[in-house]
Design a protein around this motif. Structure first.
Motif, PDB file in Angstrom:
ATOM      1  N   ALA A   7       0.834  -1.203   0.000  1.00 13.21           N
ATOM      2  CA  ALA A   7       0.000   0.000   0.000  1.00 13.21           C
ATOM      3  C   ALA A   7       0.869   1.252   0.000  1.00 13.21           C
ATOM      4  CB  ALA A   7      -0.935  -0.008   1.215  1.00 13.21           C
ATOM      5  N   LEU A   8       1.940   1.220   0.777  1.00  8.40           N
ATOM      6  CA  LEU A   8       2.827   2.379   0.855  1.00  8.40           C
ATOM      7  C   LEU A   8       3.618   2.581  -0.429  1.00  8.40           C
ATOM      8  CD1 LEU A   8       4.070   2.002   4.525  1.00  8.40           C
ATOM      9  CD2 LEU A   8       2.668   3.858   3.599  1.00  8.40           C
ATOM     10  N   ARG A   9       4.003   1.505  -1.078  1.00  8.16           N
ATOM     11  CA  ARG A   9       4.697   1.650  -2.370  1.00  8.16           C
ATOM     12  C   ARG A   9       3.784   2.346  -3.373  1.00  8.16           C
ATOM     13  NH1 ARG A   9       6.600  -3.626  -1.103  1.00  8.16           N
ATOM     14  NH2 ARG A   9       5.056  -4.622  -2.463  1.00  8.16           N
ATOM     15  N   GLY A  10       2.522   1.946  -3.386  1.00  5.09           N
ATOM     16  CA  GLY A  10       1.576   2.587  -4.288  1.00  5.09           C
ATOM     17  C   GLY A  10       1.367   4.048  -3.955  1.00  5.09           C
ATOM     18  N   LEU A  11       1.199   4.345  -2.664  1.00  5.80           N
ATOM     19  CA  LEU A  11       0.989   5.727  -2.235  1.00  5.80           C
ATOM     20  C   LEU A  11       2.222   6.572  -2.521  1.00  5.80           C
ATOM     21  CD1 LEU A  11      -0.851   7.757  -0.760  1.00  5.80           C
ATOM     22  CD2 LEU A  11       0.152   6.958   1.396  1.00  5.80           C
ATOM     23  N   GLN A  12       3.386   6.002  -2.289  1.00  4.10           N
ATOM     24  CA  GLN A  12       4.635   6.718  -2.554  1.00  4.10           C
ATOM     25  C   GLN A  12       4.735   7.119  -4.033  1.00  4.10           C
ATOM     26  OE1 GLN A  12       8.366   4.418  -2.441  1.00  4.10           O
ATOM     27  NE2 GLN A  12       9.092   5.858  -0.892  1.00  4.10           N
TER      28      GLN A  12
ATOM     29  N   GLY B 104      -1.123 -20.836  -2.745  1.00  3.73           N
ATOM     30  CA  GLY B 104      -2.169 -21.160  -3.718  1.00  3.73           C
ATOM     31  C   GLY B 104      -3.496 -21.497  -3.106  1.00  3.73           C
ATOM     32  N   ARG B 105      -3.534 -21.775  -1.815  1.00  2.00           N
ATOM     33  CA  ARG B 105      -4.790 -22.085  -1.137  1.00  2.00           C
ATOM     34  C   ARG B 105      -5.490 -20.839  -0.597  1.00  2.00           C
ATOM     35  NH1 ARG B 105      -2.286 -26.097   3.202  1.00  2.00           N
ATOM     36  NH2 ARG B 105      -0.789 -24.353   3.191  1.00  2.00           N
ATOM     37  N   SER B 106      -4.805 -19.707  -0.640  1.00  4.51           N
ATOM     38  CA  SER B 106      -5.319 -18.513   0.016  1.00  4.51           C
ATOM     39  C   SER B 106      -6.570 -17.964  -0.661  1.00  4.51           C
ATOM     40  CB  SER B 106      -4.242 -17.427   0.036  1.00  4.51           C
ATOM     41  OG  SER B 106      -4.743 -16.242   0.612  1.00  4.51           O
ATOM     42  N   SER B 107      -7.514 -17.524   0.143  1.00  2.00           N
ATOM     43  CA  SER B 107      -8.703 -16.854  -0.378  1.00  2.00           C
ATOM     44  C   SER B 107      -8.449 -15.376  -0.628  1.00  2.00           C
ATOM     45  CB  SER B 107      -9.873 -17.015   0.604  1.00  2.00           C
ATOM     46  OG  SER B 107     -10.310 -18.348   0.633  1.00  2.00           O
ATOM     47  N   PHE B 108      -7.314 -14.878  -0.153  1.00  5.74           N
ATOM     48  CA  PHE B 108      -6.897 -13.511  -0.475  1.00  5.74           C
ATOM     49  C   PHE B 108      -5.387 -13.507  -0.667  1.00  5.74           C
ATOM     50  CE2 PHE B 108      -5.638  -9.117   0.240  1.00  5.74           C
ATOM     51  CZ  PHE B 108      -6.507  -8.476  -0.621  1.00  5.74           C
ATOM     52  N   PRO B 109      -4.918 -13.880  -1.862  1.00  5.31           N
ATOM     53  CA  PRO B 109      -3.475 -13.990  -2.119  1.00  5.31           C
ATOM     54  C   PRO B 109      -2.833 -12.619  -2.305  1.00  5.31           C
ATOM     55  CG  PRO B 109      -4.708 -14.517  -4.103  1.00  5.31           C
ATOM     56  CD  PRO B 109      -5.727 -14.299  -3.022  1.00  5.31           C
ATOM     57  N   TYR B 110      -2.498 -11.990  -1.175  1.00  2.00           N
ATOM     58  CA  TYR B 110      -2.057 -10.594  -1.234  1.00  2.00           C
ATOM     59  C   TYR B 110      -0.727 -10.403  -1.933  1.00  2.00           C
ATOM     60  CZ  TYR B 110       0.726 -11.874   2.904  1.00  2.00           C
ATOM     61  OH  TYR B 110       1.592 -12.485   3.777  1.00  2.00           O
ATOM     62  N   GLY B 111      -0.012 -11.479  -2.219  1.00  6.82           N
ATOM     63  CA  GLY B 111       1.242 -11.331  -2.954  1.00  6.82           C
ATOM     64  C   GLY B 111       1.065 -11.242  -4.457  1.00  6.82           C
ATOM     65  N   THR B 112      -0.177 -11.296  -4.941  1.00  7.91           N
ATOM     66  CA  THR B 112      -0.442 -11.250  -6.375  1.00  7.91           C
ATOM     67  C   THR B 112      -0.827  -9.841  -6.806  1.00  7.91           C
ATOM     68  OG1 THR B 112      -2.786 -11.803  -6.062  1.00  7.91           O
ATOM     69  CG2 THR B 112      -1.241 -13.640  -6.311  1.00  7.91           C
TER      70      THR B 112
ATOM     71  N   CYS C  28      -4.356  -8.674  -5.825  1.00 11.64           N
ATOM     72  CA  CYS C  28      -4.576  -8.420  -4.398  1.00 11.64           C
ATOM     73  C   CYS C  28      -3.435  -7.631  -3.775  1.00 11.64           C
ATOM     74  CB  CYS C  28      -4.790  -9.745  -3.658  1.00 11.64           C
ATOM     75  SG  CYS C  28      -6.263 -10.650  -4.197  1.00 11.64           S
ATOM     76  N   ASP C  29      -2.773  -6.830  -4.570  1.00 15.57           N
ATOM     77  CA  ASP C  29      -1.749  -5.913  -4.091  1.00 15.57           C
ATOM     78  C   ASP C  29      -2.381  -4.911  -3.135  1.00 15.57           C
ATOM     79  OD1 ASP C  29       1.050  -4.654  -4.597  1.00 15.57           O
ATOM     80  OD2 ASP C  29      -0.337  -2.993  -4.905  1.00 15.57           O
ATOM     81  N   GLY C  30      -1.613  -4.406  -2.193  1.00 13.78           N
ATOM     82  CA  GLY C  30      -2.175  -3.520  -1.181  1.00 13.78           C
ATOM     83  C   GLY C  30      -2.441  -2.094  -1.608  1.00 13.78           C
ATOM     84  N   SER C  31      -2.080  -1.708  -2.810  1.00 14.43           N
ATOM     85  CA  SER C  31      -2.152  -0.312  -3.225  1.00 14.43           C
ATOM     86  C   SER C  31      -3.580   0.166  -3.477  1.00 14.43           C
ATOM     87  CB  SER C  31      -1.332  -0.109  -4.499  1.00 14.43           C
ATOM     88  OG  SER C  31      -1.935  -0.805  -5.588  1.00 14.43           O
ATOM     89  N   GLU C  32      -3.725   1.472  -3.434  1.00 14.05           N
ATOM     90  CA  GLU C  32      -4.998   2.110  -3.782  1.00 14.05           C
ATOM     91  C   GLU C  32      -5.400   1.774  -5.212  1.00 14.05           C
ATOM     92  OE1 GLU C  32      -6.816   6.675  -4.107  1.00 14.05           O
ATOM     93  OE2 GLU C  32      -4.780   6.324  -3.370  1.00 14.05           O
ATOM     94  N   THR C  33      -4.450   1.734  -6.114  1.00 18.88           N
ATOM     95  CA  THR C  33      -4.741   1.400  -7.507  1.00 18.88           C
ATOM     96  C   THR C  33      -5.354   0.017  -7.607  1.00 18.88           C
ATOM     97  OG1 THR C  33      -2.943   2.800  -8.314  1.00 18.88           O
ATOM     98  CG2 THR C  33      -3.739   1.093  -9.804  1.00 18.88           C
TER      99      THR C  33
ATOM    100  N   GLY D 174      -6.932   1.443   4.669  1.00 27.16           N
ATOM    101  CA  GLY D 174      -7.346   2.768   4.228  1.00 27.16           C
ATOM    102  C   GLY D 174      -7.051   3.034   2.773  1.00 27.16           C
ATOM    103  N   ALA D 175      -6.697   1.987   2.014  1.00 31.95           N
ATOM    104  CA  ALA D 175      -6.442   2.156   0.586  1.00 31.95           C
ATOM    105  C   ALA D 175      -7.742   2.255  -0.206  1.00 31.95           C
ATOM    106  CB  ALA D 175      -5.608   0.989   0.057  1.00 31.95           C
ATOM    107  N   LEU D 176      -8.863   1.970   0.447  1.00 37.95           N
ATOM    108  CA  LEU D 176     -10.177   2.051  -0.189  1.00 37.95           C
ATOM    109  C   LEU D 176     -11.148   2.705   0.781  1.00 37.95           C
ATOM    110  CD1 LEU D 176     -11.961   1.276  -2.634  1.00 37.95           C
ATOM    111  CD2 LEU D 176     -12.372  -0.930  -1.504  1.00 37.95           C
ATOM    112  N   SER D 177     -11.877   3.695   0.302  1.00 31.81           N
ATOM    113  CA  SER D 177     -12.833   4.421   1.136  1.00 31.81           C
ATOM    114  C   SER D 177     -14.195   3.742   1.113  1.00 31.81           C
ATOM    115  CB  SER D 177     -12.961   5.855   0.608  1.00 31.81           C
ATOM    116  OG  SER D 177     -14.202   6.423   0.963  1.00 31.81           O
TER     117      SER D 177
END
Length: 438
Positions: free
Chosen positions: A62-67, A207-215, A218-223, A264-267
């Motif tokens: 998320a911070l990389r995206g915000l930066q 691969g079993r994750s329901s929210f694979p945040y490393g993809t 599901c990246d943490g950024s606002e985008t 807080g990346a999504l309102s």
């Protein structure tokens, strides 16, 4: 030249950012945007990492995206590897600032952070903007919040209270002040910048994750958050939400808005505005209503914090019950997913491996710790804080109180039978097999 510090907290976005808008219109000529990363070894009172590997990795994204966004607007984000009570006064003194603007968070730890800044002589202007509906729009004072969510929801809907339109992304920022190199070194700017560039732990891509945040999806950024919201609506998934929301595996059984909301990346107002547009084009049904319903639940937990504050963190919560018992050995087995109860163990293994767990299973495992293992609900809440990629201080605390019967609900707790829950939600055993407990 006058400078205002803007302290990003759980609001890592530029869209619908009332606090940032307040800083930009404060009359200052320069803006210093800052985020303070928690120390990697910071622990809760229960001995767990306050921010575990999953949330740390998601927040870094998320911070990389915000930066990147802020750099494009001409004012790069300053990332400090130091507590706010240490970093912000040093930065303020260095640039001649007296005021910090930030999000208002009505929880004890976060309130103490603001109190420490004020004790250091800074003026801190807090802006409430994490809820769908602002507290001032409620048809009652905060201290008269209805004690039951259903009553709250019905009164809000009868009063016709609707969210304001989300604010657009600022087209420009105030210029940054120059911060002396020794001060940057003192607040850990080099370490902070380096820490968010670390690769996502491999667990995030399980691969079993329901929210694979490393993809990428599901990246943490606002985008990524706004892209996820757009694709969720484009595929018309809101129409089936109520039917699928109790699923246990996969990305689409629930909205998966919670990780981005928590960072807080999504309102929530952006979600609501886009959902209302979806309903106008494609029609409303029980599924679209249920998304609104759950955003109201999220608001209710925030209002409870405004009403009761630190009382929500007492051993007895809001009840007159005796302090919760604790079962250290049972708790350790629960954390490891080694209780011998197949559904509970599968869920706890998923949580540890991926940082995510369905809402249904969060209730089941919380109930099992409290009622079957006779464990302290506060230990469970602290473990969730450490493990969850979508940890939200308001929802986490209030949900644990709800299950434990120590909140406002008059029915006094929620006990879930894990055998019946498995029959209802994992009848073929596929979830338990996935996590090696069937």
């Amino acid at each position: 030249m006058s400078t205002v510090l803007f302290w990003f907290r759980n609001d890592l976005r530029l869209h619908d950012q009332p606090a940032l808008c307040a800083a930009l219109t404060s009359g200052a000529t320069h803006l210093l945007p800052v985020v303070c990363l928690p120390a990697p070894d910071e622990r809760t009172s229960w001995g767990f990492a306050r921010v575990g590997a999953h949330r740390r990795a998601f927040t870094a994204a998320a911070l990389r995206g915000l930066q990147g966004q802020m750099k494009a607007l001409g004012n790069p984000l300053l990332i400090c590897q130091a507590p706010p009570a240490t970093a912000l006064p040093q930065l303020a003194q260095a640039v001649g600032a007296t005021t910090v603007v930030c999000e208002d968070i009505a929880a004890p730890y976060e309130q103490a952070e603001v109190a420490a800044l004020r004790a250091a002589g800074l003026q801190v202007r807090t802006v409430w903007h994490s809820s769908l509906l602002p507290p001032v729009s409620m048809p009652w004072p905060v201290d008269q919040l209805p004690g039951v969510f259903t009553t709250f929801r019905q009164k809000v809907e009868r009063a016709g209270i609707t969210p304001a339109a989300p604010l657009p992304v600022p087209t420009k920022l105030l210029p940054p002040p120059e911060v002396p190199a020794p001060v940057l070194q003192a607040v850990g700017a080099e370490q902070g910048a380096a820490s968010i560039q670390q690769p996502t732990p491999p667990q995030g891509s399980d691969g079993r994750s329901s929210f694979p945040y490393g993809t990428t999806a599901c990246d943490g950024s606002e985008t990524a958050a706004l892209a996820h919201l757009a694709q969720y609506l484009a595929r018309k998934l809101p129409h089936s939400y109520k039917d699928t929301r109790n699923g246990l595996t996969g990305l689409d059984y629930s909205s998966k808005f919670s990780p981005w909301l928590a960072a807080g990346a999504l309102s929530p107002r952006q979600i609501d505005a886009d959902l209302k547009a979806f309903e106008r084009e494609h029609g409303a049904n029980d599924g679209t209503y249920w998304l609104w319903f759950e955003l109201l639940w999220r608001d209710y937990f925030r209002l409870l914090h405004l009403q009761y504050g630190a009382a929500l963190y007492r051993a007895r919560g809001l009840s007159e019950l005796p302090p919760a018992p604790h079962n250290p050995r049972g708790f350790e087995c629960w954390c490891r997913g080694d209780t011998g109860q197949p559904l509970v163990d599968a869920a706890m293994r998923e949580l540890a491996a991926t940082g995510y767990l369905s809402n249904r299973l969060r209730q089941v495992v919380a109930s099992y710790l409290i009622y079957d293992l006779r464990g302290d609900w506060r230990a469970g809440a602290a473990w969730f804080e450490s493990q969850l990629v979508d940890y939200d201080v308001y929802s986490n605390q209030a949900n644990w109180l709800y299950i434990a019967g120590r909140g406002t609900d008059p029915r006094g707790g929620r006990r879930f039978n894990p055998i019946k829950q498995a029959q209802d939600h994992d009848a073929d055993g596929s979830y338990r097999r996935l996590w090696g407990t069937a």
